[in-house]
Design a protein around this motif. Structure first.
Motif: not given
Length: 478
Positions: A354-358
């Motif tokens: 998973e890639l998250h900004r925040w």
């Protein structure tokens, strides 16, 4: 533009462990700034043991991500976009031929991938991932294998091409087309670089060759060729019969009832190769089912992906209820795509990152990569000169990617910093040096390393804006 030489500077133990993620373990969660995601995805692609499937929320986001991964890998053919069909739920619409061919080409590339091949990245929006397609087994079973000398009467070849969905044209110019001149048949298979010319002598294949459709010149002699389907939707008879059993036509308008009934009866009896209206309800597979072993799935902002899947489900249910009430479709039709739970269940069979900004640093499995924000200058070029030269003296590697490369290089030259404009950075940049690259990127960032940071600046930081690429007009089925 080629920034592949910078990927070595993004080497981090977290990326290696993420690339080795397992389906039976918690998902690695990476906190990555928006502008750095494409670079991280390119780095993951180089470390993964198979193709990378990147899933975004909306389709325009998938296009942007795909374009930037190409810049970071420096290999346009290594990045494929799996487009969505954009069909209105429960309406009679024909997929845009170019879109259908692009989807088939992606499926063929995944089918052909072998361990040891160069990195391959497929980028798709949530809607494209939820749209049903044929199975890998159905593609293999429907394909026509050609060999020199084999018996193949012309009428059988033409019938097979029609069954596989090839469009007959005077000349072959694009994938999915076929053309015949006497005993010579040209076929452009989706996902291949060149069409194939099949020459028959009597009832036997006398010659196979790949040719350039622009010049008609031979580019290679072949001993065999594989003609795969040019139509994404196949007709599984058992599925058609099962669908027929669950449909209720009694409330339909009289004029439509006969048409809908006749179509599904014909498909359930194994008559006809084009499922037409019923295609979304008969295709049993998803894009994820075509991934080869070793593949890695990356969710770009999982909440955005799930939200869009929920929206698709709600829109389809609303359309179905309205059309059933008007007697325009039979009752009992399933969703025309895989629902949210089915999509997430299919993804759960694969390793997922998973890639998250925040993301909260204390969240389980979360790793914050050592990225930081790049300074913003808002067009104050004197400040750019001062900041960059100071960073270089401190040992920072500075890379400027801009559409105004010549202008920036001239200004740095006036400050005594001589730098040539390049379109490719294929080797790591040394500490304390500057590279100016002609090209577009959306956002910059800083990546902190023990031996000196890497600072990436784009037009967004330099001038406060990024020149947007003009989007092509979306083709719609009719």
């Amino acid at each position: 533009m080629d920034l592949s030489g910078l990927l070595a500077l993004l080497d981090h133990p977290t990326l290696l462990s993420a690339a080795a993620a397992r389906a039976d373990a918690p998902h690695p969660v990476l906190a990555v700034p928006e502008g750095a995601k494409a670079a991280v995805l390119a780095a993951l692609a180089g470390k993964a043991h198979g193709p990378l499937l990147v899933i975004t929320g909306k389709a325009d986001r998938a296009l942007t991500v795909a374009e930037e991964i190409i810049a970071w890998l420096g290999q346009p053919n290594a990045v494929l976009r799996f487009p969505q069909l954009d069909l209105t739920p429960y309406e009679r619409e024909t997929p845009d031929p170019a879109t259908a061919e692009q989807r088939l080409a992606v499926l063929q590339r995944l089918r052909a991938w072998q361990p040891g091949d160069p990195p391959l990245v497929v980028v798709a929006g949530a809607r494209a991932v939820s749209e049903r397609t044929t199975t890998p087994e159905a593609i293999a079973a429907a394909s026509l294998e050609l060999r020199l000398g084999m018996r193949l009467p012309l009428r059988e070849l033409l019938a097979a091409l029609e069954r596989l969905g090839y469009r007959q044209e005077p000349l072959v110019e694009a994938p999915g087309q076929a053309a015949r001149r006497g005993g010579i048949v040209d076929v452009f298979v989706p996902g291949t670089e060149h069409p194939v010319r099949i020459e028959l002598l009597g009832d036997h294949v006398d010659s196979l060759r790949a040719f350039d459709p622009a010049t008609q010149r031979t580019v290679g002699l072949l001993t065999d060729a594989l003609i795969t389907p040019a139509r994404e939707a196949q007709v599984p008879v058992a599925a058609a019969a099962a669908l027929r059993a669950r449909l209720d036509f009694t409330a339909m308008q009289h004029g439509l009832r006969a048409r809908f009934t006749e179509e599904i009866e014909r498909l359930a009896a194994g008559q006809g190769s084009d499922p037409g209206f019923y295609a979304p309800f008969l295709s049993p597979a998803l894009l994820v089912d075509h991934l080869p072993p070793g593949s890695l799935v990356v969710l770009d902002e999982p909440a955005d992906v799930v939200h869009l899947l929920d929206e698709l489900d709600a829109q389809a249910v609303e359309a179905r209820v309205a059309l059933e009430a008007e007697g325009l479709i039979p009752r009992g039709l399933p969703l025309p795509h895989a629902g949210r739970d089915e999509v997430l269940g299919a993804l759960a069979r694969w390793p997922v990152v998973e890639l998250h900004r925040w993301v909260a640093p204390e969240a389980p499995s979360t790793v914050t990569l050592p990225f930081g924000p790049a300074p913003a200058f808002g067009g104050r070029l004197r400040q750019v000169m001062n900041e960059v030269t100071a960073r270089m003296r401190a040992g920072t590697r500075v890379v400027v990617v801009t559409q105004q490369a010549a202008r920036l290089a001239e200004l740095f030259g006036e400050e005594g910093v001589l730098v040539a404009v390049v379109r490719a950075v294929r080797e790591p940049v040394a500490p304390g040096t500057l590279a100016i690259v002609q090209g577009p990127l959306h956002h910059g960032w800083q990546f902190n390393r023990p031996d000196g940071a890497l600072l990436l600046l784009t037009d967004s930081e330099l001038f406060g804006f990024t020149k947007q690429r003009r989007q092509p007009r979306r083709a719609t089925g009719g």
